[in-house]
Design an enzyme around this catalytic site. Structure first.
Site, PDB file in Angstrom:
ATOM      1  N   ASP A  23       0.811  -1.215   0.000  1.00 38.69           N
ATOM      2  CA  ASP A  23       0.000   0.000   0.000  1.00 38.69           C
ATOM      3  C   ASP A  23       0.842   1.262   0.000  1.00 38.69           C
ATOM      4  O   ASP A  23       0.295   2.364  -0.070  1.00 38.69           O
ATOM      5  CB  ASP A  23      -0.937   0.001   1.213  1.00 38.69           C
ATOM      6  CG  ASP A  23      -2.303   0.573   0.888  1.00 38.69           C
ATOM      7  OD1 ASP A  23      -2.743   0.424  -0.265  1.00 38.69           O
ATOM      8  OD2 ASP A  23      -2.923   1.185   1.784  1.00 38.69           O
TER       9      ASP A  23
ATOM     10  N   ASP B  41     -11.105  -4.820  11.894  1.00 39.79           N
ATOM     11  CA  ASP B  41     -11.298  -6.246  12.161  1.00 39.79           C
ATOM     12  C   ASP B  41     -12.538  -6.507  13.011  1.00 39.79           C
ATOM     13  O   ASP B  41     -13.345  -7.389  12.693  1.00 39.79           O
ATOM     14  CB  ASP B  41     -10.041  -6.823  12.825  1.00 39.79           C
ATOM     15  CG  ASP B  41      -9.495  -5.915  13.915  1.00 39.79           C
ATOM     16  OD1 ASP B  41     -10.174  -4.931  14.261  1.00 39.79           O
ATOM     17  OD2 ASP B  41      -8.395  -6.186  14.433  1.00 39.79           O
TER      18      ASP B  41
END
Length: 1090
Positions: A405, A791
């Site tokens: 990224d 998450d």
């Protein structure tokens, strides 16, 4: 997909598509269709015809089906192909069924079994051919209870005269009586079968069948007592094994799965639950209930006995204690039914890996995410990738995707070096079955590596491999040192092409297939798993959603390239420590009984490189070995961000498969009119509710068609009717027809008919920066946006869709990673987690008010509420840790004079708290040292990171002030535990240090006052002193972290803490709210001043 080893870069929005490091544009070949030799219905091997070709049931799609299943489907099923739904045509040699007369073509009735003329006189050949039809005969007294189509050519004239004819209970007028063999067919029950065996039609008569008169009819197995006994014994065993299925709660329709007959051990489960022994869990539950009773009595006493001379202190303490009790309830009750699990890897192999046949294990796409190669060293990422490539799993079933990224050329070059070293490392690991398969940790482990090794070549090859790895490390470190200084013109590749990611905020998407394309194999010539580098497109003005956006990009690009039905995501520093970790997960995911409702399998996080005392509770053993086991007994553990195997369909936002309920039993003892009167109003309410639910759930069902998506894409089940038009597909998944086609393939695989060129363009398309605009990505599909702890939010949404998760703890830890052992890094890590919880708490996805009426269980909701409200505990905790110092400085206390009843109550509360913790440690297998470190860091993190996260979250939501995501450093350089003693200044250190100094000053002042005032003042001092020492002991690891290795305190900490403590102490002494404001009472000192 073959890219000829070149880097593919491009932008869908700008219509750019470039192959870098290529002399000419590569020609891409179409995807080869796998020719399946295994029946997809029963799992048997498909027979091979005389000309060497496999049996093909459907000429339209060639869906692999064996001849018995094909005949059964034509006779008893819907007479259509399970994949393309085209009506089966009669194949030469197969019996006729109703509807064959409508087909065009010549009648081959005389050649139904195509037996050669030279073999017609061979009785053994005739019997083999006849028995190959898998006759299914009914027992009964009626003569025409069974019908089987047999060749017309086997009549009385064509069969040898010495062979009598078996006519099943009826004489044929055209056959002499001495040629008859009259046998009454044995009866078999007409109930439903798990295996798709042929079922006879009672309306059809049975033509004559030749039998060998020299053999006893018992040799053929018909009409004998032994045959009946064998069949009854077989049916009894099958029913006993099916009780396992029924015991799991599945009804008859659900366990009649075509996958069930494939099991070699008679539908044995691949895993099982291991409840905590009642000798451990029952006392634990009893103590919890007793603690609730003691808490009620405690608060009854506290509220009814205020402290009038310190009313403010008493009120604050009671409010804090009530909040602590609520937090304890939210945390405690999800641990009411803890369980453990056991897997059976041998059964998994027996079921899906038959000898001499291709493996039927499901494919797995593995995601590795990285951002900054300077904070996340490339050597650590390389070790993680090497452990993935050498995992004990079929190589054609594994694909590793590395998400960069940060678009760093350092990561790209390091991955290129890693792919070259993998060609040597992977065969070495598999040849000698070493563990772990990350070279850095394998060569650094302090064990006898010759133990249990008998191969004399092992030592020689190990030494050679260690030299290779040392050279590999030198090359990686050389890349890192070169990357420290960026050229002014930016980085260039080896062929002189500018690196597309020179501007990390404005660059195209990039894809590079390092391994897995044609020609790249290991040094022994074996195939390697796929290794693919992915860097999504980034442009100014777009919100890229940090890690969650990167993971969603990997979900899409992997669906285009490999489309495995299961996904594993790991952080770049979490290597695979157990090479059988994927098999452990497949024992749950591929279980035919309970696997279809599992959305993910979570593994515990284990860590390397932590000091022996685990000063800052990096291992987090209490959470992973106690809390998560408790959640596994409800609806499953929460997702913790790494070491988790997902079901791809669950990530797409689909609902879990609905369990079919058996019909309700009704009572016949009441008249019908009474039942109607009682149930009429209920039915009306249920009708309206069910209609609403149906309308809402139709959107999430996986029953769609692809007629309106794209022509030329095959392999999608046409049985999935078009409940969602094309526009809704695009709104949910984006405007990629190839990706939409992949979402409907529940078992994975690349859509048939799509060329590699189109797949390349689609892969670049789905990682473009604007692909997610006006879609459900990040809202209902993929990793959910809205929090830095994506998450928790992602797992919560899956549980709201009715899925359940599983917690798997193998004997050998599946994954291991590196933890930030430095105090400042550890506090920043906890700050990020707490900030994410605050963001969820202030969002619409807060579990307090979101997801009611769905599949989320109440105790599971309790756990999610506890996981998002815990930062709020920082304010009561900070107040409660300040109260001891205030009490010592003022001489007041939060509790009035203690009576016998009050002392008994306080002692009971302390005892039940201690016993609860001891019993938790007992059934959870946690040591007292780990439990105590967890308690200490709960206080340290609560008064520092949680407090700052609460205020930062409020600023972000209310004022729009953003906080930057801080990447935690992943490793140290200068010796073992070097970072443990490294001090890094952060404002998070101020509150705990201030509390520590205030309480120390309070203890000194209190003891001094007791000494000066005499013996009577020691009694009231003990309660305040115990309170203050409790705070100091909990903050002791923090004090050691500040002192560092040289036992000296950083100057800035000393200055800030002494300044704040002095100001607060002087302010309290100057303005004491507990001193009477009346006139000062003067007493005579007793001394004669004259």
């Amino acid at each position: 997909m073959d890219t000829k080893g070149r880097l593919v870069a491009g932008s869908h929005n700008r219509n750019e598509f470039v192959l870098i490091n290529a002399d000419e544009i590569a020609r891409v070949t179409s995807v080869k269709e796998l020719s399946g030799q295994i029946c997809q219905i029963c799992g048997d091997e498909i027979e091979i015809s005389l000309d060497g070709e496999p049996f093909v049931a459907c000429n339209e799609c060639a869906f692999p089906v064996c001849r018995p299943c094909y005949e059964y489907e034509r006779r008893e099923g819907n007479q259509a192909c399970p994949q393309c739904k085209t009506r089966y045509k009669r194949i030469k040699g197969c019996p006729r069924v109703e509807g064959d007369e409508e087909e065009d073509g010549a009648d081959d009735l005389e050649n139904e079994f195509d037996i050669a003329s030279q073999d017609r006189r061979d009785p053994h050949h005739i019997a083999a051919v006849m028995l190959s039809a898998r006759l299914n005969i009914n027992r009964g007294s009626q003569p025409h209870v069974s019908g089987i189509s047999t060749p017309a050519e086997f009549d009385a004239a064509s069969v040898a005269t010495e062979i009598p004819l078996l006519t099943y209970g009826e004489e044929d007028a055209g056959i002499s009586s001495d040629k008859h063999a009259l046998i009454v067919p044995p009866f078999m029950s007409c109930g439903k079968r798990v295996h798709p065996m042929p079922v006879p039609d009672p309306s059809l008569t049975l033509p004559p069948r030749p039998m060998d008169p020299k053999k006893d009819l018992a040799d053929y197995g018909y009409g004998t007592v032994a045959w009946k006994e064998r069949m009854e014994d077989w049916k009894r065993k099958q029913n006993e094994k099916l009780q396992v299925v029924k015991h799991e709660g599945y009804n008859r329709d659900e366990f009649e799965d075509p996958d069930l007959p494939v099991m070699d051990e008679g539908r044995q489960p691949l895993s099982r639950k291991l409840p905590i022994p009642s000798s451990k869990i029952n006392p634990y539950r009893l103590i919890i209930l007793l603690r609730l009773v003691v808490l009620v009595l405690f608060f009854h006493y506290r509220i009814l006995h205020p402290v009038n001379d310190a009313y403010v202190l008493w009120l604050l303490s009671v409010i804090c204690e009530i909040w602590f009790a609520v937090s304890w309830i939210l945390d405690q009750f999800p641990k009411w039914c803890p369980i453990e699990r056991e897997t059976y890897l041998d059964r998994l192999s027996l079921r899906y890996e038959k000898e001499g046949k291709p493996s039927d294990l499901a494919s797995v796409d593995i995601f590795v995410s990285t951002v900054d190669p300077l904070k996340e060293p490339p050597l650590i990422t390389a070790n993680t990738v090497l452990s993935i490539l050498s995992v004990d799993y079929p190589v054609d079933k594994v694909a590793c995707y590395v998400s960069d990224d940060g678009a760093a050329m350092l990561t790209f070059e390091a991955l290129s070096e890693t792919s070259e070293f993998a060609r040597k490392w992977v065969p070495f690991c598999k040849k000698f079955s070493i563990e772990p398969r990350a070279p850095e940790w394998y060569f650094s482990q302090k064990v006898d590596y010759l133990r249990d090794k008998v191969d004399p070549a092992f030592v020689r090859e190990r030494r050679a491999m260690k030299r290779e790895y040392e050279e590999f490390k030198v090359r990686i470190n050389g890349l890192v040192s070169t990357a420290q200084k960026v050229p002014e013109e930016g980085w260039t590749m080896q062929d002189g092409t500018p690196w597309p990611g020179n501007n990390i905020r404005d660059h195209p998407g990039m894809i590079q297939v390092f391994l897995g394309h044609d020609g790249v194999r290991d040094i022994e010539g074996n195939e390697l798993p796929r290794l693919i580098y992915v860097s999504r497109e980034k442009r100014p003005g777009f919100d890229h959603h940090k890690k969650a956006g990167a993971m969603n990009a990997l979900v899409r690009v992997s669906a285009i390239i490999s489309n495995a039905p299961f996904l594993l995501n790991v952080d770049c520093d979490h290597y695979i420590n157990n090479s059988k970790a994927l098999r452990e997960a497949m024992c749950f995911m591929m279980d035919p009984i309970s696997g279809k409702k599992i959305c993910y399998v979570q593994f515990p996080q284990r860590f390397d490189g932590i000091d022996r005392h685990d000063r800052y509770s990096n291992r987090n053993v209490v959470f992973f070995d106690i809390n998560m086991k408790g959640l596994d007994g409800i609806q499953g553990p929460i997702y913790v961000g790494t070491g988790c195997v997902f079901r791809r369909q669950a990530l797409y936002g689909y609902d879990a498969p609905v369990k079919k309920k058996p019909p309700r039993r009704t009572c016949n003892c009441l008249p019908k009119w009474c039942c109607c009167c009682c149930c009429r109003s209920k039915k009306k309410n249920k009708k309206s509710k069910s209609n609403d639910k149906k309308n809402n759930k139709e959107v999430t069902k996986q029953i769609y068609a692809l007629e309106n998506i794209e022509e030329g894409i095959e392999g999608i089940d046409n049985e999935k009717s078009s409940l969602m038009p094309q526009i809704k597909f695009e709104k949910k998944f984006g405007q990629s027809p190839v990706f939409i086609a992949s979402t409907l393939m529940e078992d994975g695989g690349v859509p048939k008919g799509a060329t590699t060129a189109s797949l390349l363009k689609e892969a670049i398309h789905v990682i473009s920066c604007g692909y997610e605009d006006k879609t459900d990505w990040g809202k209902e599909v993929g990793w959910i946006y809205g929090s830095v702890t994506e998450d928790i939010l992602t797992g919560f949404k899956m549980h709201c869709h009715g899925w359940r998760s599983v917690y798997c703890i193998p004997k050998r830890p599946a994954f291991k990673g590196s933890a930030p052992i430095n105090l400042s890094d550890r506090l920043h890590q906890v700050l990020r987690w707490a900030l994410g919880s605050v963001e969820i708490f202030l969002s619409r996805h807060c579990p307090i008010w979101y997801g009611y009426g769905c599949g989320l269980k109440p105790l599971e909701r309790f756990s999610y509420i506890a996981s998002v409200v815990y930062p709020l505990t920082s304010i009561p905790l900070l107040i409660y840790c300040t109260l001891p110092a205030v009490c010592l400085l003022t001489g007041k206390f939060i509790v009035p004079e203690i009576s016998n009843y009050a002392s008994l109550l306080f002692m009971s509360l302390f005892v039940v708290i201690a016993v609860t913790s001891i019993l938790e440690m007992q059934w959870g297998g946690v040591g007292i040292h780990d439990w105590w470190r967890n308690e200490q860091f709960w206080v340290i993190g609560g008064v520092s990171s949680h407090l700052f996260a609460l205020f930062q979250g409020l600023l972000k939501v209310l004022a729009g002030v953003n906080t930057n995501f801080t990447v935690t450093s992943k490793g140290g350089d200068d010796g073992e535990f070097s970072e443990l003693y490294l001090f890094k200044w952060t404002s998070l250190l101020i509150p705990p240090m201030t509390l520590l100094i205030i309480n120390v000053i309070g203890v000194i002042v209190g003891v001094s006052d007791a000494i000066s005032n005499g013996y009577d003042s020691w009694g009231p001092l003990f309660g305040r002193l115990f309170f203050a020492i409790w705070v100091i002991v909990h903050l002791y690891p923090f004090l050691k972290g500040l002192m560092g290795k040289q036992d000296r305190l950083p100057t800035i900490i000393v200055v800030w803490s002494i300044l704040l403590a002095s100001i607060l102490s002087l302010l309290w002494a100057r303005v004491n709210p507990f001193v009477s404001k009346g006139d000062i009472v003067l007493e005579v000192c007793g001394l004669d001043c004259d």
